[in-house]
Design an enzyme around this catalytic site. Structure first.
Site, PDB file in Angstrom:
ATOM      1  N   SER A  72      -7.196  -9.945   4.767  1.00  0.00           N
ATOM      2  CA  SER A  72      -6.153  -8.920   4.723  1.00  0.00           C
ATOM      3  C   SER A  72      -6.724  -7.617   4.174  1.00  0.00           C
ATOM      4  O   SER A  72      -7.524  -7.609   3.249  1.00  0.00           O
ATOM      5  CB  SER A  72      -4.966  -9.402   3.880  1.00  0.00           C
ATOM      6  OG  SER A  72      -5.371  -9.765   2.576  1.00  0.00           O
ATOM      7  N   GLY A 123      -4.617  -4.676   3.607  1.00  0.00           N
ATOM      8  CA  GLY A 123      -3.531  -3.792   3.204  1.00  0.00           C
ATOM      9  C   GLY A 123      -3.000  -2.974   4.372  1.00  0.00           C
ATOM     10  O   GLY A 123      -2.743  -3.511   5.456  1.00  0.00           O
ATOM     11  N   GLU A 152      -4.410  -1.200   6.412  1.00  0.00           N
ATOM     12  CA  GLU A 152      -5.315  -1.146   7.573  1.00  0.00           C
ATOM     13  C   GLU A 152      -5.207  -2.388   8.450  1.00  0.00           C
ATOM     14  O   GLU A 152      -5.961  -2.528   9.423  1.00  0.00           O
ATOM     15  CB  GLU A 152      -6.762  -0.978   7.097  1.00  0.00           C
ATOM     16  CG  GLU A 152      -7.010   0.333   6.368  1.00  0.00           C
ATOM     17  CD  GLU A 152      -8.456   0.466   5.917  1.00  0.00           C
ATOM     18  OE1 GLU A 152      -9.318  -0.261   6.449  1.00  0.00           O
ATOM     19  OE2 GLU A 152      -8.716   1.295   5.036  1.00  0.00           O
ATOM     20  N   GLY A 153      -4.284  -3.307   8.144  1.00  0.00           N
ATOM     21  CA  GLY A 153      -4.140  -4.505   8.964  1.00  0.00           C
ATOM     22  C   GLY A 153      -4.958  -5.664   8.433  1.00  0.00           C
ATOM     23  O   GLY A 153      -5.032  -5.891   7.222  1.00  0.00           O
ATOM     24  N   GLY A 190       1.269 -10.127   1.249  1.00  0.00           N
ATOM     25  CA  GLY A 190       0.266 -11.121   1.614  1.00  0.00           C
ATOM     26  C   GLY A 190       0.864 -12.510   1.806  1.00  0.00           C
ATOM     27  O   GLY A 190       0.430 -13.274   2.671  1.00  0.00           O
ATOM     28  N   ASP A 191       1.891 -12.824   1.010  1.00  0.00           N
ATOM     29  CA  ASP A 191       2.561 -14.116   1.137  1.00  0.00           C
ATOM     30  C   ASP A 191       3.289 -14.209   2.485  1.00  0.00           C
ATOM     31  O   ASP A 191       3.284 -15.256   3.138  1.00  0.00           O
ATOM     32  CB  ASP A 191       3.566 -14.307  -0.001  1.00  0.00           C
ATOM     33  CG  ASP A 191       2.932 -14.131  -1.368  1.00  0.00           C
ATOM     34  OD1 ASP A 191       1.749 -14.483  -1.520  1.00  0.00           O
ATOM     35  OD2 ASP A 191       3.619 -13.642  -2.285  1.00  0.00           O
TER      36      ASP A 191
END
Length: 311
Positions: free
Chosen positions: A223, A225, A227-228, A254-255
């Site tokens: 991951s 953030g 930026e995909g 993220g979860d």
């Protein structure tokens, strides 16, 4: 069935303030309390997407009872082990003048005994089978052995279960040795695992992802953030764009990404479509207040904005 394991759940108390500054007195504009912990957040998103989930882990004291009550209200099935001590409360301060700017204060959590771990292991094994996906995510109480995710991954794989891991530091290192199906480090976590510091290029991240595949991992999601993310398997290697949204808080993003990957696998969704769904769910989670799951209708709209870019 997707079973989430939250070793160190929490009451997430979110405070909204203006112009947050350390050492100052602030007037809190809004207070929100949610049942939290990364695994619980995964379960909330799985359910929001229409999937079946059971939340497990450890709960204790009045905070633990509050979390169980909240899960009952959400109609999320759960099989937690009740322990002595008090489940922690984490405070998240959201500065409403700086969109997406969050300051977190996370407690270490209660003591978990060998008896408690044995009881949880028995519960997880009873749920394990070829059709079960286990998600281990987040921290563990400070005194717990950092080999716990690796230990449980090996146990569950013996029962043909699929295991996802989202962890950092020693927890991640030990989990990799057990060769889970999927890991989801962020850029800093995968760099730390390989002993790298400073900025890491996209090409290097791809190489690191393939190194994890060579260690026996089947799917690596890195991951990035806004930026995909990078999605790497033995048959696929691509990145996605990030989605421009009006972020309220990045907590739980993220979860939500991990939840969508588990939901996609559980429902036999093609890998590229799983990736798109995970980015959309992650972006959707950023629009919520507190640690709430993304709204499914919004996720459906955001999926249309995700582009797959082969690497």
């Amino acid at each position: 069935m997707i079973i989430t394991v939250t070793m160190n759940p929490a009451i997430d108390k979110t405070l909204e303030v203006k112009d947050f500054t350390g050492g100052a007195v602030h007037r809190v504009a809004k207070v929100i309390q949610d049942a939290g912990g990364k695994g619980i957040n995964v379960s909330k998103t799985v359910q929001a997407l229409g999937g079946e989930t059971i939340a497990t882990g450890f709960l204790g004291g009045s905070s633990g009872r509050m979390i169980e009550h909240a899960l009952n209200e959400l109609e999320i099935r759960h099989q937690f082990i009740h322990i002595d001590g008090e489940t922690r409360t984490n405070v998240k301060v959201v500065d409403v003048t700086k969109k997406g700017f969050v300051t977190e204060f996370n407690e270490p959590g209660p003591t978990v005994t060998a008896k408690d771990i044995k009881a949880l292991t028995k519960t997880l094994v009873s749920l394990a089978g070829a059709s079960s996906i286990f998600v281990f995510s987040g921290s563990v109480p400070a005194a717990m052995d950092k080999e716990i995710y690796g230990f449980l991954t090996r146990k569950l794989k013996k029962h043909q279960a699929t295991v996802f891991v989202d962890a950092a530091g020693e927890l991640f290192t030990e989990a990799v040795k057990a060769k889970p199906y999927l890991v989801k480090p962020n850029v800093y976590e995968i760099a730390d695992y390989f002993g790298l510091t400073g900025d890491v290029s996209e090409a290097t991240l791809v190489d690191l992802g393939h190194e994890l595949l060579n260690k026996g991992i089947l799917t690596v999601v890195i991951s990035r953030g806004p930026e995909g993310a990078l999605f790497i398997t033995h048959d696929n290697c691509f990145k996605t764009n990030g989605i421009q949204i009006q972020a309220h808080s990045t907590v739980g993003a993220g979860d939500a990404m991990l939840a969508a990957m588990a939901y996609g696998l559980d429902n036999d969704i093609p890998f590229e479509e799983c990736a798109k769904l995970s980015i959309a769910a992650s972006a959707g989670a950023c629009t919520t207040i507190g640690t709430k799951p993304p709204v499914s209708a919004l996720v459906e709209e955001l999926v249309k904005e995700v582009t797959i870019l082969p690497l």
